[in-house]
Design a protein around this motif. Sequence first.
Motif, PDB file in Angstrom:
ATOM      1  N   GLY A   4       0.806  -1.221   0.217  1.00 54.85           N
ATOM      2  CA  GLY A   4       0.023  -0.224  -0.170  1.00 54.85           C
ATOM      3  C   GLY A   4       0.774   1.269   0.056  1.00 54.85           C
ATOM      4  N   ASP A   5       0.299   2.569   0.084  1.00 54.76           N
ATOM      5  CA  ASP A   5       0.921   3.621   0.088  1.00 54.76           C
ATOM      6  C   ASP A   5       1.844   3.717   1.339  1.00 54.76           C
ATOM      7  OD1 ASP A   5       0.038   4.174  -2.373  1.00 54.76           O
ATOM      8  OD2 ASP A   5      -1.616   5.520  -1.624  1.00 54.76           O
ATOM      9  N   ALA A   9       4.637  -4.333   2.987  1.00 48.60           N
ATOM     10  CA  ALA A   9       4.159  -5.331   2.177  1.00 48.60           C
ATOM     11  C   ALA A   9       3.611  -6.691   2.970  1.00 48.60           C
ATOM     12  CB  ALA A   9       5.223  -6.082   1.215  1.00 48.60           C
ATOM     13  N   THR A  10       2.353  -7.042   2.557  1.00 49.56           N
ATOM     14  CA  THR A  10       1.827  -8.233   3.292  1.00 49.56           C
ATOM     15  C   THR A  10       1.442  -9.482   2.317  1.00 49.56           C
ATOM     16  OG1 THR A  10      -0.517  -7.370   2.614  1.00 49.56           O
ATOM     17  CG2 THR A  10       0.391  -6.649   4.673  1.00 49.56           C
ATOM     18  N   SER A  11       1.602  -9.360   0.941  1.00 49.94           N
ATOM     19  CA  SER A  11       1.609 -10.338  -0.031  1.00 49.94           C
ATOM     20  C   SER A  11       2.787 -10.448  -0.697  1.00 49.94           C
ATOM     21  CB  SER A  11       0.378 -10.096  -0.855  1.00 49.94           C
ATOM     22  OG  SER A  11      -0.627  -9.949  -0.085  1.00 49.94           O
ATOM     23  N   LEU A  12       3.116 -11.673  -1.104  1.00 53.85           N
ATOM     24  CA  LEU A  12       4.149 -11.913  -1.954  1.00 53.85           C
ATOM     25  C   LEU A  12       4.073 -13.177  -2.837  1.00 53.85           C
ATOM     26  CD1 LEU A  12       7.368 -11.652  -2.552  1.00 53.85           C
ATOM     27  CD2 LEU A  12       7.903 -13.297  -0.565  1.00 53.85           C
ATOM     28  N   LYS A  27      13.038 -16.892   3.674  1.00 58.76           N
ATOM     29  CA  LYS A  27      13.543 -15.447   3.802  1.00 58.76           C
ATOM     30  C   LYS A  27      12.373 -14.403   4.065  1.00 58.76           C
ATOM     31  CE  LYS A  27      16.366 -11.511   2.502  1.00 58.76           C
ATOM     32  NZ  LYS A  27      17.181 -10.953   1.417  1.00 58.76           N
ATOM     33  N   ALA A  28      11.260 -14.632   3.416  1.00 59.68           N
ATOM     34  CA  ALA A  28      10.245 -13.750   3.503  1.00 59.68           C
ATOM     35  C   ALA A  28       9.317 -13.959   4.805  1.00 59.68           C
ATOM     36  CB  ALA A  28       9.195 -13.941   2.479  1.00 59.68           C
ATOM     37  N   LEU A  33       7.490  -9.259   8.857  1.00 62.00           N
ATOM     38  CA  LEU A  33       6.686  -9.570   9.812  1.00 62.00           C
ATOM     39  C   LEU A  33       5.145  -9.615   9.893  1.00 62.00           C
ATOM     40  CD1 LEU A  33       8.944  -7.699  12.448  1.00 62.00           C
ATOM     41  CD2 LEU A  33       9.127 -10.114  11.729  1.00 62.00           C
ATOM     42  N   ASN A  34       4.622  -9.087   8.894  1.00 54.57           N
ATOM     43  CA  ASN A  34       3.080  -8.925   8.895  1.00 54.57           C
ATOM     44  C   ASN A  34       2.538  -9.739   7.618  1.00 54.57           C
ATOM     45  OD1 ASN A  34       4.146  -7.038   7.162  1.00 54.57           O
ATOM     46  ND2 ASN A  34       2.379  -5.632   7.505  1.00 54.57           N
ATOM     47  N   LEU A  35       3.354 -10.696   6.943  1.00 55.23           N
ATOM     48  CA  LEU A  35       3.107 -11.299   5.740  1.00 55.23           C
ATOM     49  C   LEU A  35       1.962 -12.093   5.866  1.00 55.23           C
ATOM     50  CD1 LEU A  35       4.289 -11.844   2.832  1.00 55.23           C
ATOM     51  CD2 LEU A  35       5.338 -13.984   3.724  1.00 55.23           C
TER      52      LEU A  35
END
Length: 360
Positions: A4-5, A9-12, A27-28, A33-35
């Motif tokens: 988001g702005d 990142a929360t999605s990979l 690694k992700a 921490l909030n993936l």
Amino acid sequence: YITGDTMPATSLKITTKGSEALAEALKALKTILNLTTLDLQGCKIGGNGAQALGEALKTNSTLDTLNLCNNSIWYKGLLAFSEAHKANSTFTALTLSDNLIHPKIAKEFSEALRSKSNLTTLDLACNSIGDKRAHALSEALSTNSTLATLYLSGNSIKVSGVQALADALKINSTLITLDLQNNSTADGGVQALSEALKINSTLTTLDLWRNSIGESGAQELAEALKTNGTLITLYLQNNLIGDNGALALSQALKTNSSLTTLDLWGNSIGDNGAQALAEALKRNSTLTTLFLQNNSIGDNGAQASSQGIQMNSTLTTLDLWCNHVTHKGAMALYEVSHICRVGTQTRLKYTSLDENLVLK
């Protein structure tokens, strides 16, 4: 990464392959921490990679969506994910399609669904599950209270397996979407599902695309639709219901008050079936989308459909592509194109009928 702005990142989505993809995923999981979403579709991490990822997931407390479609995980890797699912308390969506699930692993997941599980979406498409493992899943569905979406397309499930799943639907109160595309449900399996639909009050979407369903199966579904008040979407594409099956469904549509989408693409329906459905449109007040592509409907069916639409207040989409409609039938449909978006194909060219079209 999807960001988001101002939020991290929360999605990979990982696009590398093999050990490189695995290293990036591990690694992700440690550094983001909030993936919440990890997409490894087609990364070919293999069994050993899946085992390593499974161990990492046992202690993860943020990931809720994991896509492992087409990863050649097989037995050891899938066993690791089954164990991780038992230990992890945040998983809600898991995709394991195209992974050749071993019978023992199917049993492991079934047991997990019966006990501690937070899964709301499970995709097991194209895994050769068969009847025996479908029975195990049905036992799990009978007690599970979280799963809302189950994808089982392309799994060689036949009448016995479908009957078991239908029995579970009579008890289950959380499943809203059941995808049985490209199996072998046949009329016997549909009969069981129809009986379940008379009792079940939560299922809203049922996908029976390409399941060798004939007119008697359609008649069983029609009887269920006369009393069921929750099913919203029914896909019957590429079956064999014919005019008689369409007639039965049309009778159900005259009283059904929940169905909004009905897909009858490729069902050997001719003018008689189309005319019956058109008569149903004059009384139905909930259907918004009717797919009739790739049938044998001619001008008489098209003209009847036009008349039905004129007396209907809810239908917004009617698709008659790849039938036997000539310009005569197309012109009749054009007269109602300001009411309902109609797609058709004359013998000369494909035509999308809308208010801006001038037929030639």
